[in-house]
Scaffold this active site. Structure first.
Site, mmCIF file in Angstrom:
data_model
loop_
_atom_site.group_PDB
_atom_site.id
_atom_site.type_symbol
_atom_site.label_atom_id
_atom_site.label_comp_id
_atom_site.label_asym_id
_atom_site.label_seq_id
_atom_site.Cartn_x
_atom_site.Cartn_y
_atom_site.Cartn_z
ATOM 1 C CB CYS A 85 -39.183 -49.773 22.513
ATOM 2 S SG CYS A 85 -40.257 -48.542 22.772
ATOM 3 C CG HIS A 202 -41.905 -53.397 20.900
ATOM 4 N ND1 HIS A 202 -41.021 -53.451 21.854
ATOM 5 C CD2 HIS A 202 -42.454 -52.082 21.232
ATOM 6 C CE1 HIS A 202 -41.346 -52.622 22.699
ATOM 7 N NE2 HIS A 202 -41.951 -51.722 22.412
ATOM 8 C CD GLU A 204 -39.965 -56.888 21.386
ATOM 9 O OE1 GLU A 204 -40.510 -55.933 22.408
ATOM 10 O OE2 GLU A 204 -39.370 -56.528 20.548
#
Length: 226
Positions: A85, A202, A204
């Site tokens: 990002c 993302h 994560e």
């Protein structure tokens, strides 16, 4: 493997990244950019957020932090580097990868789940998937539209450096499935070497089972690839 997660003023996904990597058994530490890159760093992650309030362009100011000279040098030495990002924007602005990320087609911040099609499964970041797999990972950005010249896009295609494309649940890379207007539906790319990658979604945020989907685990496992 000790992954240095570089924190800039305005980073806000560094702790998420640390928790996700810890869950996967990858040692990670958050590093303040002014302190420089630790000598023992064997991986680097540029996390999401709004570094320097996205002044000028998203990632433009962070890309000029002295630590990015060290990150580029580490990448040249074969250290794996992943930008996510805002980290993808920083990676692009600093020359780690080609192209640029600019204002979404909607001109709005978008936070939603998207589908991605794995375009190249022969990299550390995608080895956990098969080519053509469809995974679901969140996005959260206002400047995620990937732009690149036609000639350089042709080079990315020819060199198989497109990692992911936005697609629908059936794996079709349609205009309707493209959340931000990215050129050729590109969601993630490689640098000149496969150990350097950036992507807007993302991973994560799709790693910990307690908070939902785990489709992003495969991307972060790239830090543990031999």
């Amino acid at each position: 493997m000790t992954v240095s997660i570089v924190r800039f003023g305005g980073s806000n996904c560094d702790r998420d990244a640390e928790r996700a990597l810890d869950h996967l058994g990858v040692d990670a530490e958050i590093v303040w950019h002014e302190d420089g890159l630790p000598e023992d760093a064997t991986g680097v992650m540029l996390p999401g957020g709004f570094s320097y309030g996205d002044y000028l362009r998203a990632g433009a100011m962070a890309a000029r932090s002295p630590i990015m000279d060290e990150v580029r040098a580490a990448a040249e030495d074969g250290v794996p580097v992943l930008g996510v990002c805002n980290g993808a924007q920083i990676g692009s602005e600093s020359g780690l990868t080609g192209g640029a990320f600019t204002t979404n087609r909607s001109a709005r911040f978008q936070c939603e789940h998207v589908h991605l099609r794995v375009e190249n499964a022969d990299t550390p970041w995608t080895a956990a998937y098969d080519e053509g797999d469809v995974i679901e990972i969140p996005i959260a950005h206002g400047e995620g539209r990937f732009e690149i010249t036609d000639d350089r896009l042709d080079t990315l295609r020819e060199e198989d450096r497109v990692l992911f494309r936005y697609c629908d649940a059936d794996g079709e890379a349609t205009e309707a499935a493209n959340p931000n207007g990215s050129k050729d539906n590109v969601a993630g790319i490689l640098g000149e070497d496969e150990h350097v990658a950036v992507l807007m979604p993302h991973p994560e945020r799709a790693t910990l089972p307690d908070v939902g989907r785990t489709d992003g685990q495969g991307v972060l496992r790239g830090f543990a690839a031999e």
